[in-house]
Design an enzyme around this catalytic site. Structure first.
Site, PDB file in Angstrom:
ATOM      1  N   HIS A   1       0.824  -1.208   0.000  1.00  0.00           N
ATOM      2  CA  HIS A   1       0.000   0.000   0.000  1.00  0.00           C
ATOM      3  C   HIS A   1       0.857   1.256   0.000  1.00  0.00           C
ATOM      4  O   HIS A   1       2.047   1.203   0.320  1.00  0.00           O
ATOM      5  CB  HIS A   1      -0.969   0.030   1.194  1.00  0.00           C
ATOM      6  CG  HIS A   1      -0.299   0.087   2.539  1.00  0.00           C
ATOM      7  ND1 HIS A   1       0.034  -1.042   3.267  1.00  0.00           N
ATOM      8  CD2 HIS A   1       0.116   1.141   3.304  1.00  0.00           C
ATOM      9  CE1 HIS A   1       0.606  -0.686   4.410  1.00  0.00           C
ATOM     10  NE2 HIS A   1       0.684   0.633   4.462  1.00  0.00           N
TER      11      HIS A   1
ATOM     12  N   GLU B   1       7.941   0.918   4.926  1.00  0.00           N
ATOM     13  CA  GLU B   1       7.516  -0.161   5.819  1.00  0.00           C
ATOM     14  C   GLU B   1       7.713  -1.472   5.071  1.00  0.00           C
ATOM     15  O   GLU B   1       7.411  -1.554   3.877  1.00  0.00           O
ATOM     16  CB  GLU B   1       6.019   0.024   6.159  1.00  0.00           C
ATOM     17  CG  GLU B   1       5.451  -1.065   7.066  1.00  0.00           C
ATOM     18  CD  GLU B   1       3.952  -0.882   7.366  1.00  0.00           C
ATOM     19  OE1 GLU B   1       3.273  -0.128   6.626  1.00  0.00           O
ATOM     20  OE2 GLU B   1       3.465  -1.496   8.333  1.00  0.00           O
TER      21      GLU B   1
ATOM     22  N   HIS C   1       4.023   6.958   4.048  1.00  0.00           N
ATOM     23  CA  HIS C   1       4.978   5.869   3.815  1.00  0.00           C
ATOM     24  C   HIS C   1       4.508   4.970   2.678  1.00  0.00           C
ATOM     25  O   HIS C   1       3.365   5.072   2.224  1.00  0.00           O
ATOM     26  CB  HIS C   1       5.229   5.052   5.094  1.00  0.00           C
ATOM     27  CG  HIS C   1       4.057   4.255   5.591  1.00  0.00           C
ATOM     28  ND1 HIS C   1       3.159   4.739   6.526  1.00  0.00           N
ATOM     29  CD2 HIS C   1       3.618   3.009   5.279  1.00  0.00           C
ATOM     30  CE1 HIS C   1       2.248   3.817   6.778  1.00  0.00           C
ATOM     31  NE2 HIS C   1       2.483   2.759   6.040  1.00  0.00           N
TER      32      HIS C   1
END
Lengths: 140, 140
Positions: free
Chosen positions: B7, B130, B79
């Protein structure tokens, strides 16, 4: 209709150096370094199974990303690019919903050779959004 | 190995409002608004054919994204999240290549119920990255 996330573009002072860790640490496929003087950028891609990360580096005095890299010397995420099946229909829908299309509203040929438009970050949660005509459908 | 882009996370003051135009203008599927008090965020997802956009809104006084939204009142890309087949192997490889892992280096259970780690933006062209354990492989 919202199509695929075509790429996330990260603007940096040195695209090749930025892409390197995606290859060394993650084992991602890294493309050749390609200067696109007509777009004022040098590009390098890291390929993921479902999309790609595009590293863009300013090229020339009039580079559209020169100021961004000046303001963000470590680099930063510059824009995200969504594919749309029909860029004119998407543009008209966006305008109808109150979103601002940058420039004169006419699609330009982007770095991938397809029609693109950029949308105002203030209408997209601070994110610069590029929409790109999906390759599946030809524009008449 | 670098897996899918799981994502792109966009942090905003109002996640539901931010996601709305993805539904109205693009016809994307928009999820329910889900508060995750244990992560200090409220989440809404817009689904694309190949990935998702995750809108995150600060929840509570200790929200990890409160300062980001303060600094970026219009919102911004917070992020990007990559899947990795083995988060421990990925972490060790990243450290070997000189990348900094944030926190104590031990994976935490992220908002999707899977082990995650965050990597230093200075090692990733100014982008907070991430990494998330891909769902296909169980960690022993």
């Amino acid at each position: 209709m919202l199509g695929r996330l075509n790429h996330v573009a990260i603007a940096v002072a040195d695209a090749e150096k930025a892409a390197k860790i995606y290859g060394t640490a993650f084992g991602a496929e890294i493309s050749a370094t390609v200067p696109l003087p007509e777009h004022g950028v040098i590009t390098v891609f890291a390929t993921l199974p479902n999309t790609k990360i595009e590293f863009i580096q300013p090229l020339g005095a009039d580079s559209p990303i020169a100021k961004f890299v000046e303001r963000n010397p470590d680099g930063g995420i510059h824009h995200i690019c969504y594919e749309v099946p029909d860029i004119i229909a998407a543009r008209d829908n966006l305008i109808k919903e109150g979103a601002r299309v940058l420039g004169d509203g006419q699609p330009k040929i982007g770095a991938h050779g397809k029609p693109v438009l950029f949308l105002h970050p203030k209408d997209f949660s601070g994110a610069l959004v590029e929409i790109e005509q999906a390759s599946e459908i030809e524009q008449s």
